[in-house]
Write a protein that holds these residues in place. Structure first.
Motif, PDB file in Angstrom:
ATOM      1  N   ASP A  36       0.870  -1.172   0.000  1.00 47.40           N
ATOM      2  CA  ASP A  36       0.000   0.000   0.000  1.00 47.40           C
ATOM      3  C   ASP A  36       0.906   1.220   0.000  1.00 47.40           C
ATOM      4  O   ASP A  36       1.918   1.238   0.711  1.00 47.40           O
ATOM      5  CB  ASP A  36      -0.841   0.069   1.291  1.00 47.40           C
ATOM      6  N   ARG A  46      -2.715   0.282  -4.144  1.00 48.78           N
ATOM      7  CA  ARG A  46      -2.837  -0.944  -3.370  1.00 48.78           C
ATOM      8  C   ARG A  46      -2.106  -2.140  -3.965  1.00 48.78           C
ATOM      9  O   ARG A  46      -2.473  -3.274  -3.704  1.00 48.78           O
ATOM     10  CB  ARG A  46      -4.302  -1.273  -3.176  1.00 48.78           C
ATOM     11  N   SER A 125       4.034  -1.167   3.415  1.00 53.60           N
ATOM     12  CA  SER A 125       3.107  -0.040   3.422  1.00 53.60           C
ATOM     13  C   SER A 125       3.886   1.247   3.654  1.00 53.60           C
ATOM     14  O   SER A 125       4.842   1.257   4.435  1.00 53.60           O
ATOM     15  CB  SER A 125       2.068  -0.236   4.535  1.00 53.60           C
TER      16      SER A 125
END
Length: 144
Positions: A36, A46, A125
């Protein structure tokens, strides 16, 4: 400094080097396939492919300015075995957006979660936040 911290700092050195050279497909290899990435403008990509494609879409005038970009790891903290929380601070002096009347010195923070996969650290992320964004909530005097 432990081996993991050294490896993570080296990863972000590579991140910055590839970012400046705009080698986005190679840069993307620093991320997991299911990563992400939230941009400073709030776009949420994503996957590795969305992240790379989104970062490829940059005007030529901005690409020429990437040489001014720098990034420093300011904190590395283990969360669990094989998971690290990393904060970096970036600076992009003399950045000029297309059509902007003047350059600005941009700064920001990246919060990243890294995971160990097959002996290597990868970014799972990342959230990029401008420190000196466009919102100005300062009180205005009458007539401004």
């Amino acid at each position: 400094m432990d081996d993991d911290s050294v490896a993570i700092r080296e990863l972000f050195d590579r991140y910055t080097e590839l970012w400046v050279r705009h080698e986005m497909w190679e840069w993307g290899k620093l991320f997991t396939e299911d990563c992400d990435f939230i941009t400073h403008r709030g776009m949420w990509w994503r996957s590795r492919e969305e992240n790379v494609r989104g970062h490829l879409d940059v005007p030529e005038s901005v690409l020429a300015q990437k040489k001014n970009y720098s990034q420093t790891v300011i904190d590395v903290q283990p969360l669990t075995p094989g998971v690290m929380l990393v904060h970096t601070e970036w600076a992009w002096p003399d950045h000029v957006l297309p059509g902007a009347p003047a350059a600005e010195d941009r700064r920001g923070l990246i919060t990243a979660v890294l995971v160990r996969r097959e002996g290597n650290w990868l970014i799972r992320s990342a959230h990029n936040t401008r420190l000196n964004g466009l919102d100005d909530f300062a009180p205005r005097s009458a007539g401004s």
